[in-house]
Design an enzyme around this catalytic site. Structure first.
Site, PDB file in Angstrom:
ATOM      1  N   GLY A   9       0.790  -1.235   0.000  1.00 45.55           N
ATOM      2  CA  GLY A   9       0.000   0.000   0.000  1.00 45.55           C
ATOM      3  C   GLY A   9       0.819   1.280   0.000  1.00 45.55           C
ATOM      4  N   PRO A  13       8.128   6.882  -5.161  1.00 45.44           N
ATOM      5  CA  PRO A  13       8.317   7.720  -6.361  1.00 45.44           C
ATOM      6  C   PRO A  13       8.971   6.906  -7.480  1.00 45.44           C
ATOM      7  CG  PRO A  13       9.114   8.854  -4.388  1.00 45.44           C
ATOM      8  CD  PRO A  13       8.792   7.440  -3.976  1.00 45.44           C
ATOM      9  N   ILE A  14       8.579   7.176  -8.720  1.00 41.67           N
ATOM     10  CA  ILE A  14       9.117   6.378  -9.828  1.00 41.67           C
ATOM     11  C   ILE A  14      10.503   6.884 -10.269  1.00 41.67           C
ATOM     12  CG2 ILE A  14       8.032   7.617 -11.778  1.00 41.67           C
ATOM     13  CD1 ILE A  14       7.241   4.731 -12.822  1.00 41.67           C
ATOM     14  N   GLY A  18      20.254   8.038  -7.300  1.00 43.44           N
ATOM     15  CA  GLY A  18      21.208   7.027  -6.849  1.00 43.44           C
ATOM     16  C   GLY A  18      22.368   7.694  -6.131  1.00 43.44           C
ATOM     17  N   ASP A  45      18.458   6.720  -2.981  1.00 43.08           N
ATOM     18  CA  ASP A  45      18.874   5.323  -2.875  1.00 43.08           C
ATOM     19  C   ASP A  45      20.320   5.248  -2.398  1.00 43.08           C
ATOM     20  OD1 ASP A  45      18.311   2.367  -3.768  1.00 43.08           O
ATOM     21  OD2 ASP A  45      20.323   2.844  -4.458  1.00 43.08           O
ATOM     22  N   TYR A  50      27.875   2.002   0.186  1.00 40.30           N
ATOM     23  CA  TYR A  50      28.277   3.221  -0.535  1.00 40.30           C
ATOM     24  C   TYR A  50      28.945   4.249   0.378  1.00 40.30           C
ATOM     25  CZ  TYR A  50      24.594   1.438  -3.697  1.00 40.30           C
ATOM     26  OH  TYR A  50      23.782   0.662  -4.491  1.00 40.30           O
ATOM     27  N   LYS A  80      20.360  -0.372   2.254  1.00 40.96           N
ATOM     28  CA  LYS A  80      20.530  -1.821   2.026  1.00 40.96           C
ATOM     29  C   LYS A  80      21.444  -2.477   3.058  1.00 40.96           C
ATOM     30  CE  LYS A  80      20.387  -0.475  -2.817  1.00 40.96           C
ATOM     31  NZ  LYS A  80      21.188   0.746  -2.976  1.00 40.96           N
ATOM     32  N   HIS A 113      21.112  -6.323  -0.153  1.00 39.39           N
ATOM     33  CA  HIS A 113      21.875  -5.743  -1.266  1.00 39.39           C
ATOM     34  C   HIS A 113      22.338  -6.815  -2.265  1.00 39.39           C
ATOM     35  CE1 HIS A 113      24.654  -2.083  -2.211  1.00 39.39           C
ATOM     36  NE2 HIS A 113      24.283  -2.698  -3.314  1.00 39.39           N
TER      37      HIS A 113
HETATM   38  N1  LIG Z   1      21.595  -2.690  -5.937  1.00 37.30           N
HETATM   39  C1  LIG Z   1      22.792  -2.671  -6.468  1.00 37.30           C
HETATM   40  O1  LIG Z   1      23.568  -3.638  -6.401  1.00 37.30           O
HETATM   41  C2  LIG Z   1      23.246  -1.449  -7.201  1.00 37.30           C
HETATM   42  C3  LIG Z   1      24.359  -1.522  -8.058  1.00 37.30           C
HETATM   43  C4  LIG Z   1      24.743  -0.372  -8.719  1.00 37.30           C
HETATM   44  C5  LIG Z   1      24.047   0.814  -8.546  1.00 37.30           C
HETATM   45  N2  LIG Z   1      22.988   0.869  -7.692  1.00 37.30           N
HETATM   46  C6  LIG Z   1      22.219   2.118  -7.484  1.00 37.30           C
HETATM   47  O2  LIG Z   1      21.868   2.631  -8.757  1.00 37.30           O
HETATM   48  C7  LIG Z   1      22.311   3.982  -8.875  1.00 37.30           C
HETATM   49  C8  LIG Z   1      22.599   4.266 -10.320  1.00 37.30           C
HETATM   50  O3  LIG Z   1      23.760   3.567 -10.764  1.00 37.30           O
HETATM   51  P1  LIG Z   1      25.099   4.359 -11.209  1.00 37.30           P
HETATM   52  O4  LIG Z   1      25.149   5.554 -10.378  1.00 37.30           O
HETATM   53  O5  LIG Z   1      26.301   3.569 -11.127  1.00 37.30           O
HETATM   54  O6  LIG Z   1      24.864   4.486 -12.737  1.00 37.30           O
HETATM   55  P2  LIG Z   1      23.963   5.388 -13.652  1.00 37.30           P
HETATM   56  O7  LIG Z   1      22.992   6.185 -12.882  1.00 37.30           O
HETATM   57  O8  LIG Z   1      23.413   4.501 -14.724  1.00 37.30           O
HETATM   58  O9  LIG Z   1      25.047   6.328 -14.303  1.00 37.30           O
HETATM   59  C9  LIG Z   1      25.759   7.242 -13.560  1.00 37.30           C
HETATM   60  C10 LIG Z   1      26.808   7.908 -14.458  1.00 37.30           C
HETATM   61  O10 LIG Z   1      26.187   8.541 -15.565  1.00 37.30           O
HETATM   62  C11 LIG Z   1      26.439   9.966 -15.544  1.00 37.30           C
HETATM   63  N3  LIG Z   1      25.173  10.611 -15.849  1.00 37.30           N
HETATM   64  C12 LIG Z   1      24.118  10.832 -15.016  1.00 37.30           C
HETATM   65  N4  LIG Z   1      23.123  11.431 -15.665  1.00 37.30           N
HETATM   66  C13 LIG Z   1      23.537  11.595 -16.941  1.00 37.30           C
HETATM   67  C14 LIG Z   1      22.947  12.168 -18.093  1.00 37.30           C
HETATM   68  N5  LIG Z   1      21.734  12.699 -18.052  1.00 37.30           N
HETATM   69  N6  LIG Z   1      23.674  12.173 -19.240  1.00 37.30           N
HETATM   70  C15 LIG Z   1      24.913  11.662 -19.280  1.00 37.30           C
HETATM   71  N7  LIG Z   1      25.532  11.104 -18.231  1.00 37.30           N
HETATM   72  C16 LIG Z   1      24.848  11.083 -17.066  1.00 37.30           C
HETATM   73  C17 LIG Z   1      26.932  10.279 -14.154  1.00 37.30           C
HETATM   74  O11 LIG Z   1      27.890  11.314 -14.176  1.00 37.30           O
HETATM   75  P3  LIG Z   1      27.633  12.748 -13.424  1.00 37.30           P
HETATM   76  O12 LIG Z   1      27.519  12.450 -11.947  1.00 37.30           O
HETATM   77  O13 LIG Z   1      28.844  13.517 -13.755  1.00 37.30           O
HETATM   78  O14 LIG Z   1      26.370  13.324 -13.997  1.00 37.30           O
HETATM   79  C18 LIG Z   1      27.580   8.950 -13.734  1.00 37.30           C
HETATM   80  O15 LIG Z   1      28.905   8.875 -14.223  1.00 37.30           O
HETATM   81  C19 LIG Z   1      23.518   4.039  -7.931  1.00 37.30           C
HETATM   82  O16 LIG Z   1      23.863   5.354  -7.593  1.00 37.30           O
HETATM   83  C20 LIG Z   1      23.008   3.206  -6.770  1.00 37.30           C
HETATM   84  O17 LIG Z   1      22.179   3.997  -5.952  1.00 37.30           O
HETATM   85  C21 LIG Z   1      22.564  -0.255  -7.036  1.00 37.30           C
END
Ligand SMILES: NC(=O)c1ccc[n+]([C@@H]2O[C@H](COP(=O)([O-])OP(=O)(O)OC[C@H]3O[C@@H](n4cnc5c(N)ncnc54)[C@H](OP(=O)(O)O)[C@@H]3O)[C@@H](O)[C@H]2O)c1
Length: 333
Positions: A9, A13-14, A18, A45, A50, A80, A113
């Site tokens: 319930g 937010p969608i 990160g 998140d 982290y 996590k 995680h």
């Molecule tokens: N559950 C898990 O095991 C797990 C694993 C990995 C990640 N995560 C979560 O998912 C989140 C997202 O993953 P992520 O941070 O690695 O990857 P991501 O969001 O797919 O990509 C982040 C990268 O893309 C750049 N970026 C962001 N917006 C952009 C845009 N509009 N145009 C071009 N480049 C852009 C960012 O640089 P700038 O900062 O310079 O914009 C950063 O280098 C994490 O922060 C974490 O919270 C969870």
């Protein structure tokens, strides 16, 4: 903001932010969250792994105090259980630590995680090493996934956590949890983007009304930036943002490639948590709900799926020896 209705319930937010900022300094989170709140971000998140919980906590507390328009009930904080906490008797300790670091009295969504436990040698030794040369971690091969789920349910009953969920699990592990659960997983956070669309896993989650959050929604960091020992697990995948199909759709709608990729996922009813520390990209990633991809765009984006060969997040070196290792062999389709 659009919300996903969770199976208990609650509204999630969608679009969220990160907060895995590696290799940047975890303190950069304070600036990103400060920039993100006025844009409208309310879901954040983070994870013990982290090392950004404390910085999120400090920034949220300051903003809740100075801005009456931001209320705790409107925030949605996801964090996590670290791999070193993957024992039923350690769950309470790690929830307590997260609550303290976040300066909150409840967590909105608490996820396992990784299903793979590591040896517990102290709260701050998040990646206990077995071998410093190969960077192989010291795994706990007796991880009791079902026992940990029961310990998480106790946290919900105690009011410390509103919703509980999973991350990086496969179909069999979901079925096992569902079979013993008194409280169903509300969310599953998985690597999901146009190159790895995981249709089977998504279908199973739909069957149990488990919402999905996509990590690496715009393709993640190019694998070439990863440490050498991680790269050995699989060959690099070209950046998704430069894919000609994505860039053509972005020109058609006068949106950026990142906006197209994020809209694609939200139109599949998947939540997205792109990370950015850049003011313009934070705005860009948030403003994705004011246009619609048509069925032709959606079909073309669906056609980009490369299956397992596009996976970029495999866990730490040596984790595939663990009995709970969730993924097929790296590189297999
Ligand atoms: N559950 C898990 O095991 C797990 C694993 C990995 C990640 N995560 C979560 O998912 C989140 C997202 O993953 P992520 O941070 O690695 O990857 P991501 O969001 O797919 O990509 C982040 C990268 O893309 C750049 N970026 C962001 N917006 C952009 C845009 N509009 N145009 C071009 N480049 C852009 C960012 O640089 P700038 O900062 O310079 O914009 C950063 O280098 C994490 O922060 C974490 O919270 C969870």
């Amino acid at each position: 903001m659009k919300f996903l209705k969770l199976n208990n319930g609650s509204n999630m937010p969608i679009v969220g932010l990160g907060l895995s900022v590696f290799p940047e300094d975890p303190k950069t989170v304070e600036t990103s969250v400060e920039l993100a709140l006025p844009i409208g971000y309310r879901m954040f998140d983070t994870a013990s792994l982290y090392k950004t919980e404390e910085h999120l906590g400090v920034t949220l507390k300051a903003n809740l105090l100075k801005n009456p328009n931001i209320k705790r009930k409107d925030l949605f904080i996801v964090t996590k259980l670290p791999q070193i906490g993957m024992r039923p008797d350690l769950v309470d300790r790690f929830v307590t630590k997260s609550l303290k670091d976040l300066q909150l009295d409840y967590i909105d969504l608490y996820l396992i995680h990784w299903p793979i436990g590591m040896e517990f040698r102290g709260e701050n030794d998040l990646f206990p090493m077995l071998d410093v040369t190969t960077k192989e971690c010291a795994y706990d091969f007796k991880t009791d996934l079902e026992g940990i789920w029961k310990a998480l349910e106790a946290q919900v009953k105690a009011g410390r956590v509103k919703s509980i969920g999973l991350s990086n699990v496969n179909e069999t592990q979901i079925e096992r949890i569902v079979k013993i659960a008194e409280i169903l997983p509300a969310n599953n956070q998985i690597e999901l983007h146009a190159y790895i669309q995981q249709p089977k896993l998504r279908k199973l989650c739909e069957k149990y009304d488990i919402s999905i959050t996509a990590y690496y929604p715009i393709g993640g960091r190019n694998r070439l930036q990863y440490p050498e020992e991680w790269q050995k697990l699989a060959p690099p995948v070209p950046p998704l943002l430069d894919d000609p199909v994505v860039t053509a759709i972005s020109k058609k709608h006068d949106k950026t490639p990142a906006q197209v990729l994020l809209r694609f996922l939200t139109q599949l009813n998947v939540a997205v948590i792109p990370k950015s520390s850049n003011a313009n990209r934070l705005k860009e990633n948030f403003n994705i709900l004011n246009f619609t991809l048509d069925s032709d765009d959606m079909d073309k984006l669906r056609g980009l799926d490369q299956g397992e060969s596009a996976r970029t997040c495999f866990g730490m070196p040596g984790c595939d020896k663990h009995p709970e290792y969730p993924f097929p062999i790296a590189g297999s389709k």
